[in-house]
Design a protein around this motif. Structure first.
Motif, PDB file in Angstrom:
ATOM      1  N   ALA A  87       7.858   9.455  -6.373  1.00 42.17           N
ATOM      2  CA  ALA A  87       9.066   8.644  -6.215  1.00 42.17           C
ATOM      3  C   ALA A  87       9.022   7.839  -4.920  1.00 42.17           C
ATOM      4  N   VAL A  88       8.587   8.462  -3.812  1.00 41.23           N
ATOM      5  CA  VAL A  88       8.573   7.727  -2.553  1.00 41.23           C
ATOM      6  C   VAL A  88       7.490   6.656  -2.559  1.00 41.23           C
ATOM      7  N   ALA A  89       6.374   6.900  -3.250  1.00 46.99           N
ATOM      8  CA  ALA A  89       5.335   5.869  -3.366  1.00 46.99           C
ATOM      9  C   ALA A  89       5.880   4.650  -4.096  1.00 46.99           C
ATOM     10  N   ARG A  90       6.605   4.896  -5.165  1.00 51.29           N
ATOM     11  CA  ARG A  90       7.167   3.779  -5.929  1.00 51.29           C
ATOM     12  C   ARG A  90       8.244   3.059  -5.133  1.00 51.29           C
ATOM     13  N   GLU A  91       9.037   3.811  -4.381  1.00 49.86           N
ATOM     14  CA  GLU A  91      10.071   3.196  -3.550  1.00 49.86           C
ATOM     15  C   GLU A  91       9.445   2.296  -2.487  1.00 49.86           C
ATOM     16  N   LEU A  92       8.441   2.811  -1.791  1.00 49.08           N
ATOM     17  CA  LEU A  92       7.813   2.034  -0.726  1.00 49.08           C
ATOM     18  C   LEU A  92       7.073   0.819  -1.267  1.00 49.08           C
ATOM     19  N   ALA A  93       6.503   0.950  -2.460  1.00 48.09           N
ATOM     20  CA  ALA A  93       5.771  -0.168  -3.047  1.00 48.09           C
ATOM     21  C   ALA A  93       6.663  -1.381  -3.283  1.00 48.09           C
ATOM     22  N   GLU A  94       7.959  -1.149  -3.442  1.00 43.72           N
ATOM     23  CA  GLU A  94       8.897  -2.239  -3.709  1.00 43.72           C
ATOM     24  C   GLU A  94       9.468  -2.862  -2.441  1.00 43.72           C
ATOM     25  N   ARG A  95       9.117  -2.325  -1.289  1.00 42.98           N
ATOM     26  CA  ARG A  95       9.732  -2.789  -0.049  1.00 42.98           C
ATOM     27  C   ARG A  95       8.895  -3.884   0.605  1.00 42.98           C
ATOM     28  N   ASP A  96       9.564  -4.985   0.926  1.00 46.63           N
ATOM     29  CA  ASP A  96       8.894  -6.084   1.608  1.00 46.63           C
ATOM     30  C   ASP A  96       8.940  -5.934   3.121  1.00 46.63           C
ATOM     31  N   LEU A 138       0.356  11.338  -9.499  1.00 43.69           N
ATOM     32  CA  LEU A 138       0.610  11.317  -8.058  1.00 43.69           C
ATOM     33  C   LEU A 138      -0.439  10.489  -7.325  1.00 43.69           C
ATOM     34  N   CYS A 139      -1.707  10.811  -7.535  1.00 45.07           N
ATOM     35  CA  CYS A 139      -2.766  10.105  -6.800  1.00 45.07           C
ATOM     36  C   CYS A 139      -2.841   8.641  -7.199  1.00 45.07           C
ATOM     37  N   ARG A 140      -2.602   8.358  -8.468  1.00 48.52           N
ATOM     38  CA  ARG A 140      -2.634   6.964  -8.897  1.00 48.52           C
ATOM     39  C   ARG A 140      -1.481   6.175  -8.267  1.00 48.52           C
ATOM     40  N   ALA A 141      -0.298   6.809  -8.157  1.00 50.84           N
ATOM     41  CA  ALA A 141       0.843   6.134  -7.530  1.00 50.84           C
ATOM     42  C   ALA A 141       0.537   5.785  -6.077  1.00 50.84           C
ATOM     43  N   TRP A 142      -0.139   6.696  -5.362  1.00 56.43           N
ATOM     44  CA  TRP A 142      -0.469   6.411  -3.963  1.00 56.43           C
ATOM     45  C   TRP A 142      -1.607   5.412  -3.853  1.00 56.43           C
ATOM     46  N   GLU A 143      -2.550   5.460  -4.757  1.00 62.11           N
ATOM     47  CA  GLU A 143      -3.630   4.486  -4.747  1.00 62.11           C
ATOM     48  C   GLU A 143      -3.114   3.076  -5.001  1.00 62.11           C
ATOM     49  N   GLU A 144      -2.057   2.955  -5.792  1.00 62.04           N
ATOM     50  CA  GLU A 144      -1.551   1.645  -6.188  1.00 62.04           C
ATOM     51  C   GLU A 144      -0.485   1.083  -5.251  1.00 62.04           C
ATOM     52  N   ILE A 145      -0.117   1.814  -4.193  1.00 63.46           N
ATOM     53  CA  ILE A 145       0.796   1.233  -3.202  1.00 63.46           C
ATOM     54  C   ILE A 145       0.153  -0.042  -2.642  1.00 63.46           C
ATOM     55  N   PRO A 146       0.843  -1.171  -2.655  1.00 64.86           N
ATOM     56  CA  PRO A 146       0.209  -2.417  -2.207  1.00 64.86           C
ATOM     57  C   PRO A 146      -0.008  -2.499  -0.701  1.00 64.86           C
ATOM     58  N   GLN A 147       0.758  -1.725   0.067  1.00 63.39           N
ATOM     59  CA  GLN A 147       0.581  -1.720   1.516  1.00 63.39           C
ATOM     60  C   GLN A 147      -0.634  -0.875   1.901  1.00 63.39           C
ATOM     61  N   ILE A 148      -1.109  -1.070   3.128  1.00 62.09           N
ATOM     62  CA  ILE A 148      -2.175  -0.223   3.660  1.00 62.09           C
ATOM     63  C   ILE A 148      -1.651   1.206   3.794  1.00 62.09           C
ATOM     64  N   THR A 149      -2.457   2.177   3.354  1.00 63.49           N
ATOM     65  CA  THR A 149      -2.058   3.586   3.442  1.00 63.49           C
ATOM     66  C   THR A 149      -3.099   4.363   4.244  1.00 63.49           C
ATOM     67  N   ILE A 150      -2.618   5.258   5.095  1.00 64.53           N
ATOM     68  CA  ILE A 150      -3.489   6.046   5.969  1.00 64.53           C
ATOM     69  C   ILE A 150      -3.039   7.495   5.913  1.00 64.53           C
ATOM     70  N   ALA A 151      -3.968   8.402   5.620  1.00 62.02           N
ATOM     71  CA  ALA A 151      -3.674   9.834   5.672  1.00 62.02           C
ATOM     72  C   ALA A 151      -4.037  10.354   7.056  1.00 62.02           C
ATOM     73  N   ALA A 152      -3.081  11.008   7.720  1.00 55.70           N
ATOM     74  CA  ALA A 152      -3.307  11.605   9.039  1.00 55.70           C
ATOM     75  C   ALA A 152      -3.370  13.124   8.855  1.00 55.70           C
ATOM     76  N   ILE A 153      -4.545  13.692   9.063  1.00 53.40           N
ATOM     77  CA  ILE A 153      -4.824  15.085   8.698  1.00 53.40           C
ATOM     78  C   ILE A 153      -5.010  15.942   9.938  1.00 53.40           C
ATOM     79  N   GLU A 154      -4.193  16.972  10.062  1.00 51.84           N
ATOM     80  CA  GLU A 154      -4.422  18.027  11.039  1.00 51.84           C
ATOM     81  C   GLU A 154      -4.663  19.329  10.279  1.00 51.84           C
ATOM     82  N   GLY A 155      -5.375  20.226  10.869  1.00 48.61           N
ATOM     83  CA  GLY A 155      -5.569  21.547  10.272  1.00 48.61           C
ATOM     84  C   GLY A 155      -6.539  21.526   9.117  1.00 48.61           C
ATOM     85  N   TYR A 156      -6.046  21.163   7.942  1.00 45.32           N
ATOM     86  CA  TYR A 156      -6.905  21.096   6.767  1.00 45.32           C
ATOM     87  C   TYR A 156      -6.245  20.276   5.674  1.00 45.32           C
TER      88      TYR A 156
END
Length: 274
Positions: free
Chosen positions: A44-53, A99-117
């Motif tokens: 849901a949040v991926a789809r919401e953000l994808a619509e934001r200019d 889920l993964c397809r929704a995040w892959e298709e976000i038109p904005q640049i996406t960055i995963a910030a990973i701590e721990g594992y």
């Protein structure tokens, strides 16, 4: 202008400021394991953000010094629940793929910030982002096969695109664990930071992307993804059927039970999640 978390998200935090959104997985007691509820919220949040200019970069991170312990095995009983119809089981097991397809298709640049594992489904989700930044003491792994289930969620095509087939097989079939410096050398990660500094470095990388003309950045991302993922759906669309089939087998049940016995009481990072 900064915003707080919208109504309806119980397991996520969302902050937006200066054209950059930060989405935080917020199930610290479960080590940010991806429950069905959390996965639906992430879709849901991926789809919401994808619509934001007003948002041109999105950072995905985890609360409490770890990214995610993977798919919540408390939900895994439904994968092999013979009392459910085939349609219901297909819908449930396809959630991670969506889920993964929704995040892959976000038109904005996406960055995963990973701590721990980032383990199992946590790493699968990170691989759907454009870039991955990790603290130097973090590690990544894909233990699915050791738990008697195939690697799904469209992850294998993404691994092959990133690493080539031989290295993808090391992660998938041998379930090798890689520390952040190894993962960087392998090509799974794009940047490493001092421990605790992944989010700060992700913000720096996002700021560099934000300094570019935003429309052209989106066009370029779309072009790269189109070239890189043209066959991904053909390679992964049956994966949810594979997981339902494998999860119902005796060897799969035995592998999951063995993993649960090896885990400490209450532990979730690799025992109750994948």
């Amino acid at each position: 202008m900064e915003e707080t978390v919208p109504a309806g998200y119980e397991n996520l935090k969302l902050e937006v400021a200066d054209r950059c959104a930060v989405v935080t997985l917020d199930r610290p007691a479960a080590r940010n394991a991806l429950s069905s509820r959390l996965m639906r919220e992430l879709i849901a949040v991926a789809r919401e953000l994808a619509e934001r200019d007003d948002v041109d970069a999105v950072i995905l991170t985890g609360a409490a010094r770890f990214f995610s312990a993977g798919a919540d095995l408390d939900d895994a009983r439904t994968w092999a629940d013979a009392s459910l119809s085939i349609s219901e089981r297909r819908r449930i097991t396809a959630t991670g793929y969506r889920l993964c397809r929704a995040w892959e298709e976000i038109p904005q640049i996406t960055i995963a910030a990973i701590e721990g594992y980032a383990v199992g489904g946590g790493l699968a989700l990170a691989l759907a982002c454009d870039w991955r930044v990790a603290g130097e003491d973090a590690f990544v792994s894909l233990p699915e096969i050791s738990l008697g289930i195939p690697l799904t969620w469209g992850t294998i095509p993404r691994l092959v695109n990133l690493l080539g087939p031989a290295k993808a097989k090391r992660l998938t079939i041998l379930c090798e664990r890689f520390a952040a410096p190894q993962a960087l050398a392998l090509g799974l990660l794009d940047y490493t930071a001092p421990s605790g500094g992944a989010l700060a470095l992700a913000r720096e990388v996002a700021a560099r992307a934000l300094s570019m003309p935003p429309a052209v950045v989106r066009m370029s991302k779309e072009s790269v993804n189109a070239a890189a993922t043209v066959l991904n759906h053909a390679a992964g669309y049956m994966a949810h059927d594979q997981i339902a089939l494998a999860a119902a087998s005796e060897e799969s049940r035995a592998a999951r039970q063995a993993a649960l016995r090896r885990s400490r009481p209450g532990a979730r990072a690799e025992g109750r999640s994948v």
